[in-house]
Design an enzyme around this catalytic site. Structure first.
Site, short mmCIF file in Angstrom:
data_model
loop_
_atom_site.label_atom_id
_atom_site.label_comp_id
_atom_site.label_asym_id
_atom_site.label_seq_id
_atom_site.Cartn_x
_atom_site.Cartn_y
_atom_site.Cartn_z
N ASN A 292 -40.00 4.38 11.83
CA ASN A 292 -38.91 3.62 11.21
C ASN A 292 -38.50 4.64 9.84
O ASN A 292 -39.18 4.48 8.93
CB ASN A 292 -39.04 2.31 10.74
CG ASN A 292 -38.14 1.70 9.82
OD1 ASN A 292 -36.95 2.26 9.81
ND2 ASN A 292 -38.20 0.52 9.43
N TRP A 293 -37.52 5.62 10.00
CA TRP A 293 -37.22 6.55 8.97
C TRP A 293 -36.66 5.96 7.76
O TRP A 293 -36.25 6.48 6.70
CB TRP A 293 -36.37 7.69 9.29
CG TRP A 293 -37.30 8.54 10.13
CD1 TRP A 293 -38.78 8.65 10.51
CD2 TRP A 293 -36.75 9.66 10.94
NE1 TRP A 293 -38.87 9.70 11.12
CE2 TRP A 293 -37.78 10.60 11.37
CE3 TRP A 293 -35.50 10.05 11.17
CZ2 TRP A 293 -37.74 11.57 12.22
CZ3 TRP A 293 -35.42 11.46 11.91
CH2 TRP A 293 -36.65 11.85 12.60
N LYS A 294 -36.15 4.81 8.08
CA LYS A 294 -35.23 3.91 6.95
C LYS A 294 -34.18 5.03 6.21
O LYS A 294 -33.54 5.53 7.29
CB LYS A 294 -35.99 3.54 5.91
CG LYS A 294 -37.01 2.53 6.48
CD LYS A 294 -38.00 1.95 5.44
CE LYS A 294 -39.25 1.28 5.93
NZ LYS A 294 -40.18 0.28 5.27
N HIS B 119 -35.56 -6.46 10.31
CA HIS B 119 -36.66 -6.00 9.37
C HIS B 119 -36.43 -6.74 8.23
O HIS B 119 -35.40 -7.21 7.77
CB HIS B 119 -36.33 -4.42 9.19
CG HIS B 119 -37.31 -3.76 8.65
ND1 HIS B 119 -37.53 -3.83 7.14
CD2 HIS B 119 -38.41 -3.02 8.99
CE1 HIS B 119 -38.48 -3.21 6.83
NE2 HIS B 119 -38.87 -2.56 7.91
N GLU C 289 -44.71 -7.76 10.40
CA GLU C 289 -44.95 -7.00 9.11
C GLU C 289 -44.77 -7.89 7.94
O GLU C 289 -43.65 -8.29 7.38
CB GLU C 289 -43.76 -6.16 9.26
CG GLU C 289 -43.33 -4.94 10.31
CD GLU C 289 -42.59 -3.94 9.62
OE1 GLU C 289 -43.10 -2.52 9.84
OE2 GLU C 289 -41.24 -4.23 9.31
N GLY D 172 -44.82 -0.63 2.71
CA GLY D 172 -44.80 0.44 1.73
C GLY D 172 -45.52 0.29 0.48
O GLY D 172 -45.15 1.12 -0.55
N SER E 131 -47.81 -0.40 6.25
CA SER E 131 -48.73 0.77 5.56
C SER E 131 -49.76 1.10 6.55
O SER E 131 -50.91 1.59 6.35
CB SER E 131 -49.45 0.33 4.16
OG SER E 131 -48.58 -0.08 3.35
N GLY F 114 -43.48 3.22 8.70
CA GLY F 114 -42.40 3.58 7.72
C GLY F 114 -42.73 4.87 6.97
O GLY F 114 -42.73 6.05 7.63
P1 PGA Z 1 -44.44 1.47 5.96
O1 PGA Z 1 -43.25 0.60 6.32
O2 PGA Z 1 -45.00 1.91 7.14
O3 PGA Z 1 -44.08 2.14 4.75
O4 PGA Z 1 -45.25 0.23 5.31
C1 PGA Z 1 -43.34 -0.21 7.80
C2 PGA Z 1 -41.84 -0.68 7.85
O5 PGA Z 1 -41.08 -1.22 6.94
O6 PGA Z 1 -41.38 -0.59 9.05
#
Ligand code: PGA
Length: 226
Positions: free
Chosen positions: A7-9, A101, A150, A156, A186, A207
């Protein structure tokens, strides 16, 4: 089926994405040549921002293991909706779509109703929804095959949730047998083994770690080794 989903956001520019793809292809080709047992059961999904979906799809078209996903879809079917990106519009270019999300639930006030509409639209156009839930209270539509748990505090932050707490939550959800349950928050190459070892977690929504092709490939290798 197991999944590792990037998920590159909204983290990368087009230039960043071109560099990512170049590096990823180099590393991924090396992995493919290694003596790893390529599992038919592992699907890799890349979810770029909308403008880059077609470019990424075209760039990676020779890799049958890799599917392309959207990070969201519109609640509208099609028509006069300036700026919207619909499932109807994405149907031929996306295999999957992340829906609900936690960042969209909080930043864009997405309700369970909005999410349910999006799930229906994705399904209507044969886009496989990946439903993100934050807690056991979030509604799980019966039509959804892939559920990504999540916990908000883990996203994050570098503070990934304990594998045992993830399994405990899964058990409370009473999912259908065919449901695919993945973890996000994470997740990286240093911690995914603890989840895989439980044999209850079918993959990861990634992410931060997915922004680095070498790290993302390390995660893929770990999933193949397991
Ligand atoms: P993260 O994000 O791996 O940076 O925690 C995961 C997500 O939001 O899908």
């Amino acid at each position: 089926m197991r999944y590792i989903i990037a998920n590159w956001k909204a983290q990368m520019s087009f230039q960043d994405i071109k560099i990512w793809l170049k590096n990823f292809k180099k590393i991924f080709n090396k992995i493919s040549c290694k003596n790893l047992k390529w599992s038919k059961n592992l699907t890799i999904v890349i979810c770029p921002p909308f403008p880059y979906i077609l470019y990424v799809r075209e760039y990676l078209k020779d890799f049958s293991k890799i599917k392309i996903g959207a990070q969201d879809i519109s609640t509208f079917l099609k028509g006069k909706y300036t700026g919207e990106v619909t499932a109807h519009g994405l149907q031929e270019i996306c295999d999957l779509a992340i829906i609900g999300h936690s960042e969209r639930r909080s930043n864009c006030n997405e309700s369970d109703r909005t999410i349910s509409t999006k799930i229906s639209l994705a399904t209507k156009f044969k886009i496989n929804p990946i439903l993100c839930i934050r807690t056991k209270e979030d509604i799980i539509d019966k039509n959804v095959k892939i559920i990504a748990y999540e916990p908000v505090g883990a996203i994050g932050t570098g503070k990934n949730a304990d594998a045992s707490s993830v399994v405990a939550l899964k058990n409370q959800l009473k999912l259908l047998k065919k449901a695919i349950f993945i973890y996000g928050g994470s997740a990286d190459s240093t911690n995914i083994q603890s989840y895989l070892a439980t044999k209850q977690i079918d993959g990861f929504l990634v992410g931060t770690a997915s922004l680095h092709p070498d790290e993302f490939c390390r995660m893929i290798v770990k999933m193949l080794e397991k």
